[in-house]
Structures are given as structure tokens and as C-alpha cells.
Design a protein around this motif. Structure first.
Motif, PDB file in Angstrom:
ATOM      1  N   PRO A  18       0.967  -1.278  -0.035  1.00  0.00           N
ATOM      2  CA  PRO A  18      -0.013   0.188   0.034  1.00  0.00           C
ATOM      3  C   PRO A  18       0.788   1.417   0.007  1.00  0.00           C
ATOM      4  CG  PRO A  18      -0.209  -1.051   2.030  1.00  0.00           C
ATOM      5  CD  PRO A  18       0.486  -2.153   1.314  1.00  0.00           C
ATOM      6  N   ILE A  19       2.169   1.240   0.638  1.00  0.00           N
ATOM      7  CA  ILE A  19       2.815   2.264   0.477  1.00  0.00           C
ATOM      8  C   ILE A  19       3.400   2.691  -0.830  1.00  0.00           C
ATOM      9  CG2 ILE A  19       5.147   3.606   1.359  1.00  0.00           C
ATOM     10  CD1 ILE A  19       4.726   2.258   4.217  1.00  0.00           C
ATOM     11  N   ALA A  20       3.813   1.728  -1.331  1.00  0.00           N
ATOM     12  CA  ALA A  20       4.414   1.782  -2.830  1.00  0.00           C
ATOM     13  C   ALA A  20       3.033   2.210  -3.861  1.00  0.00           C
ATOM     14  CB  ALA A  20       4.719   0.537  -3.482  1.00  0.00           C
ATOM     15  N   GLN A  21       1.959   1.723  -3.430  1.00  0.00           N
ATOM     16  CA  GLN A  21       0.775   2.155  -4.469  1.00  0.00           C
ATOM     17  C   GLN A  21       0.560   3.580  -4.174  1.00  0.00           C
ATOM     18  OE1 GLN A  21      -2.062  -0.831  -3.125  1.00  0.00           O
ATOM     19  NE2 GLN A  21      -1.750  -2.108  -4.753  1.00  0.00           N
ATOM     20  N   ALA A  22       0.673   4.093  -2.931  1.00  0.00           N
ATOM     21  CA  ALA A  22       0.255   5.493  -2.660  1.00  0.00           C
ATOM     22  C   ALA A  22       1.184   6.459  -3.422  1.00  0.00           C
ATOM     23  CB  ALA A  22       0.096   5.753  -1.120  1.00  0.00           C
TER      24      ALA A  22
END
Length: 179
Positions: free
Chosen positions: A25-29
Motif C-alpha cells: 500500500p505504501i508503494a501504491q500510494a
């Protein structure tokens, strides 16, 4: 006039260590913003470093939503910090929609609280292009001062007259006494 705040209305900032559920989720953000280099693999490496105790990774949630993070490298890649045993705050990022809500300051408070258990001094490098203007001001307000060695590129002090690329790897290295 005294203003009373309803504590139910005060936004909540939570700081916690990186977990195994965080890399995707961090990479996606960051991918949604078009920011290069913020890959799932990077956050998995951070998690491995945290497990190996070579890095601390602090994640910020704002009202339960991912807002930003920073890392502390216990042994800096910057030779003068490493030689002096100065841990370095590295890769502080707050998503644009969460800026101006004290998230970066809260992350820095938490990082400095970790660092002071190991060192009297904290180090940080800050980029030199206009994208880092707010960071420069925040670090100066917190008491960080240039370390007196000029600028560094990828952790190596730049010699006078040397050509350098002005990108995210060119930094002014700064320190702050914590006690």
C-alpha cells in the motif's frame, strides 16, 4: 479568549514501525502520484533492514490512513556521520494531501526520540532543489545546522569545482544536538 477544542475533532496522528503489510500500500500510494523509485521492493528492503536492526522505519497514519514515513539509518552512508556514530534520518516523505498537518514534525519527533537513546546528535541530508524548500525550513526551525563540510552526493562530500547533478542525491548534510 480561551478556545476549547473538542478532542473528538482533533485529528489523530499515529506513528508506528513498518510492518509486513505495509510495502504494497505504501508503494501504491506513491505510484498514484507518479513518484519514481518508491517500489514495493524498496519497502521490503526497509523491512529487512528494520528486522536486522540497521534501520528504523516509522510509518505515520493520519486518522487511520497512511500519510507518510521516514527511516533512521543507524550507520549512515555519509562517511563523516558514520565515523562519528551519528544516526541519519533518511527518506522522509509525506503524501501531499496530508502536508501542513504536523505529520513530518511528528515523524521527526519520534525519530529523534529513537536516536537519543543511542546518540547525542542526529544527522539528516536535505536536497538542494526547490522541492525541498519546506524541508529546509522545518529542519532549521528544529535546530539542524549544516555540518560544515559543504554538500554531498550519494553520501560522498563533493570537492570544490567538481561537477554534480542536481537531483535528489545531492544534499546539504545537517546535524542537531539532541541533548
Amino acid at each position: 479568549m480561551l478556545q476549547v477544542l473538542d478532542h473528538e475533532m482533533v485529528p489523530r496522528i499515529e506513528i508506528r514501525p513498518l510492518t509486513a503489510a505495509d510495502p504494497v500500500p505504501i508503494a501504491q500510494a506513491f505510484s498514484a502520484l507518479g513518484w519514481p523509485g518508491k517500489s514495493v521492493d524498496q519497502y521490503r528492503r526497509y523491512l529487512d533492514d528494520q528486522t536486522a536492526k540497521t534501520r528504523a522505519v516509522l510509518v505515520s497514519l493520519f486518522e487511520g490512513r497512511f500519510a507518510g514515513y521516514l527511516t533512521v539509518r543507524w550507520s549512515s552512508d555519509y562517511t563523516p556521520f558514520r565515523a562519528a556514530g551519528i544516526p541519519e534520518v533518511v527518506d522522509l516523505n509525506v503524501l501531499p494531501q496530508f502536508r501542513r498537518r504536523r505529520i513530518a514534525s511528528t515523524l521527526m519527533d519520534a525519530a529523534e526520540n529513537l536516536i537519543v537513546s543511542r546518540s547525542d546528535t542526529a544527522g539528516i541530508g536535505v536536497g538542494l532543489n526547490a522541492d525541498y524548500a519546506a524541508a529546509h525550513l522545518m529542519y532549521l526551525r528544529r535546530g539542524y545546522l549544516p555540518d560544515g563540510r559543504g554538500v554531498a552526493y550519494r553520501g560522498i562530500t563533493v570537492q570544490p569545482g567538481a561537477p554534480v547533478k542536481v537531483d535528489d542525491d545531492l544534499a546539504l548534510m545537517m546535524t542537531r544536538r539532541l541533548r
